[in-house]
Design an enzyme around this catalytic site. Structure first.
Site, mmCIF file in Angstrom:
data_model
loop_
_atom_site.group_PDB
_atom_site.id
_atom_site.type_symbol
_atom_site.label_atom_id
_atom_site.label_comp_id
_atom_site.label_asym_id
_atom_site.label_seq_id
_atom_site.Cartn_x
_atom_site.Cartn_y
_atom_site.Cartn_z
ATOM 1 N N HIS A 1 0.821 -1.207 -0.058
ATOM 2 C CA HIS A 1 -0.059 -0.006 0.088
ATOM 3 C C HIS A 1 0.948 1.355 0.003
ATOM 4 C CE1 HIS A 1 -3.604 2.459 1.324
ATOM 5 N NE2 HIS A 1 -2.687 3.180 1.742
ATOM 6 N N GLU A 2 1.818 1.263 0.985
ATOM 7 C CA GLU A 2 2.631 2.558 1.005
ATOM 8 C C GLU A 2 3.594 2.668 -0.066
ATOM 9 O OE1 GLU A 2 0.603 3.280 4.442
ATOM 10 O OE2 GLU A 2 1.596 4.476 3.024
ATOM 11 N N HIS B 1 1.878 4.048 -3.185
ATOM 12 C CA HIS B 1 1.579 5.549 -3.053
ATOM 13 C C HIS B 1 2.711 6.255 -3.949
ATOM 14 C CE1 HIS B 1 -2.012 6.290 -0.694
ATOM 15 N NE2 HIS B 1 -1.343 5.471 0.422
ATOM 16 N N TYR C 1 -4.045 13.902 -3.592
ATOM 17 C CA TYR C 1 -4.412 13.326 -2.360
ATOM 18 C C TYR C 1 -5.788 14.066 -1.555
ATOM 19 C CZ TYR C 1 -3.924 9.791 1.353
ATOM 20 O OH TYR C 1 -4.152 8.805 2.295
ATOM 21 N N GLU D 1 -5.788 6.457 -2.631
ATOM 22 C CA GLU D 1 -6.142 5.395 -1.573
ATOM 23 C C GLU D 1 -6.401 3.929 -2.257
ATOM 24 O OE1 GLU D 1 -5.584 4.719 1.558
ATOM 25 O OE2 GLU D 1 -4.214 6.191 1.295
ATOM 26 N N ASP E 1 -10.188 14.120 7.110
ATOM 27 C CA ASP E 1 -9.338 13.176 6.208
ATOM 28 C C ASP E 1 -9.225 13.421 4.578
ATOM 29 O OD1 ASP E 1 -7.843 10.696 5.778
ATOM 30 O OD2 ASP E 1 -9.523 9.608 5.561
ATOM 31 N N HIS F 1 -9.919 7.785 3.031
ATOM 32 C CA HIS F 1 -9.998 6.477 3.409
ATOM 33 C C HIS F 1 -11.395 5.801 3.641
ATOM 34 C CE1 HIS F 1 -5.760 8.158 4.776
ATOM 35 N NE2 HIS F 1 -5.333 6.893 4.452
HETATM 36 C C1 LIG Z 1 -8.055 6.579 8.994
HETATM 37 C C2 LIG Z 1 -6.851 6.210 8.374
HETATM 38 C C3 LIG Z 1 -6.288 4.998 7.435
HETATM 39 C C4 LIG Z 1 -4.945 5.166 7.229
HETATM 40 C C5 LIG Z 1 -4.388 4.032 6.593
HETATM 41 O O1 LIG Z 1 -4.831 3.489 5.676
HETATM 42 N N1 LIG Z 1 -2.999 4.101 6.929
HETATM 43 C C6 LIG Z 1 -2.148 3.066 6.038
HETATM 44 C C7 LIG Z 1 -1.931 1.885 6.810
HETATM 45 F F1 LIG Z 1 -1.146 1.292 5.834
HETATM 46 F F2 LIG Z 1 -1.364 2.149 7.914
HETATM 47 F F3 LIG Z 1 -2.948 1.470 6.652
HETATM 48 N N2 LIG Z 1 -4.522 6.216 7.788
HETATM 49 O O2 LIG Z 1 -5.603 6.910 8.409
HETATM 50 ZN ZN LIG Z 2 -2.645 5.214 1.948
#
Ligand SMILES: Cc1cc(C(=O)NCC(F)(F)F)no1
Ligand SMILES: [Zn+2]
Ligand SMILES: [Ca+2]
Ligand SMILES: [Ca+2]
Length: 304
Positions: A145-146, A149, A160, A169, A224, A229
């Site tokens: 996921h990260e 991005h 974003y 997301e 957010d 999210h």
């Molecule tokens: C509310 C909210 C959800 C997230 C999220 O998805 N973080 C990425 C993860 F990989 F840590 F999940 N951040 O704020």
């Molecule tokens: Zn994310």
């Protein structure tokens, strides 16, 4: 670094043993992996529970990273390598920039930090507070996921916020599922360690965790970044329908081509439908079963 890579071992967040690509120098082993082609170095560091980045290299005297305090480091390093290999082997993409940029991760960020993020230059992982999360690098789908991005930033550049942000997301969650093929869940391996059977998000049933799964449920909010999210549940459901119908091998080709050829910074959900259909048409033809499956998925979530 020295050219020779040293095979180390480590114990991950869930207590599992894995081999690591490490680098030996001056009597110390470093979590530095120089085995990737075209110099895509993977390096892992620790913030030692402060918030200064990038922090100091994760090191070990005997190349066996088996201390409890090293578990987050081990998984951040190992899973970054898995995600690097996925993008290189599946799409011939050499790191997030396509040009062998160093993949840097920092773990033990802050105190009881219940999150992970890409800060524009590197991945950052908290240890969690032990109730909401355990160390967030312990989950392949979170690392995918990260890192996705970063890929999105270098390709479509989806802003974003609001619909483009929710799409940003969703692309990250969707590639989390492409990497972690076990389920349609995100974060299940690190979320609420004292409770089994739950997750941070579900692509197959976004409603389980308070997300809409249809445009009729779109949440208009300024929090957010415009609910990125929350509203990601809508494109996430379309992704689930596409993957479950066509399979990962087909779906990932469609999504990667849409991300790198058709999507752009201000793309909204309707633009995403069009981008994915254009991508599918390029790969399989308009009117193909693949094309009809993508169209059906986005119709089912109320996006035209
Ligand atoms: C509310 C909210 C959800 C997230 C999220 O998805 N973080 C990425 C993860 F990989 F840590 F999940 N951040 O704020
Ligand atoms: Zn994310
Ligand atoms: Ca998962
Ligand atoms: Ca749990």
């Amino acid at each position: 670094y020295n050219a020779v890579n040293d095979a180390g071992t480590g114990v991950g967040v869930l207590g599992d043993t894995k081999t690591l690509n490490t680098n030996y120098s001056g009597g110390t082993y470093y979590l530095i992996d120089t085995t990737k082609p075209m110099a895509g170095v993977i390096e892992t560091r620790t913030a030692k529970n402060l918030s200064r980045l990038p922090g100091s290299y994760s090191v070990d005297p005997d190349n066996n990273f088996n201390a409890t305090s090293q578990r987050a480091d081990v998984d951040a390093h190992y899973y970054a390598g898995v995600v690097y290999d996925y993008y290189k082997n599946t799409f011939n993409r050499n790191s997030f920039d396509g040009n062998g940029a160093t993949l840097r991760s920092t773990v033990h960020y802050g105190r009881n930090y219940n999150n992970a993020f890409w800060n524009g230059s590197q991945m950052v992982y908290g240890d969690g507070d032990g109730t909401t999360f355990t160390s967030l690098s312990g989950s392949l789908d979170v690392i995918a996921h990260e890192l996705t991005h970063a890929v999105t930033e270098r390709t479509a550049g989806l802003e974003y916020q609001y619909q483009s942000g929710a799409l940003n997301e969703s692309i990250s969650d969707t590639f989390g599922v492409f990497l972690d093929k076990e389920d349609y869940l995100i974060g299940e391996d690190v979320y609420t360690p004292k409770k089994s059977g739950d997750a941070l998000r579900s692509l197959s049933n976004p409603g389980l965790y308070g997300q809409p799964e249809n445009m009729s449920g779109y949440v208009n909010t300024t929090s957010d970044n415009g609910g990125v999210h929350t509203n990601s549940g809508i494109p996430n459901k379309a992704a689930y329908l596409t993957i479950s119908t066509l399979g990962t091998a087909t779906a990932e080709k469609i999504y990667y081509r849409a991300l790198t050829v058709y999507l752009s910074p201000k793309s909204n959900f309707s633009n995403a439908r069009a981008a994915l259909l254009a991508s599918t048409a390029d790969l399989y033809g308009t009117g193909s079963t693949q094309y009809n499956a993508v169209a059906s998925a986005w119709t089912q979530v109320g996006v035209y």
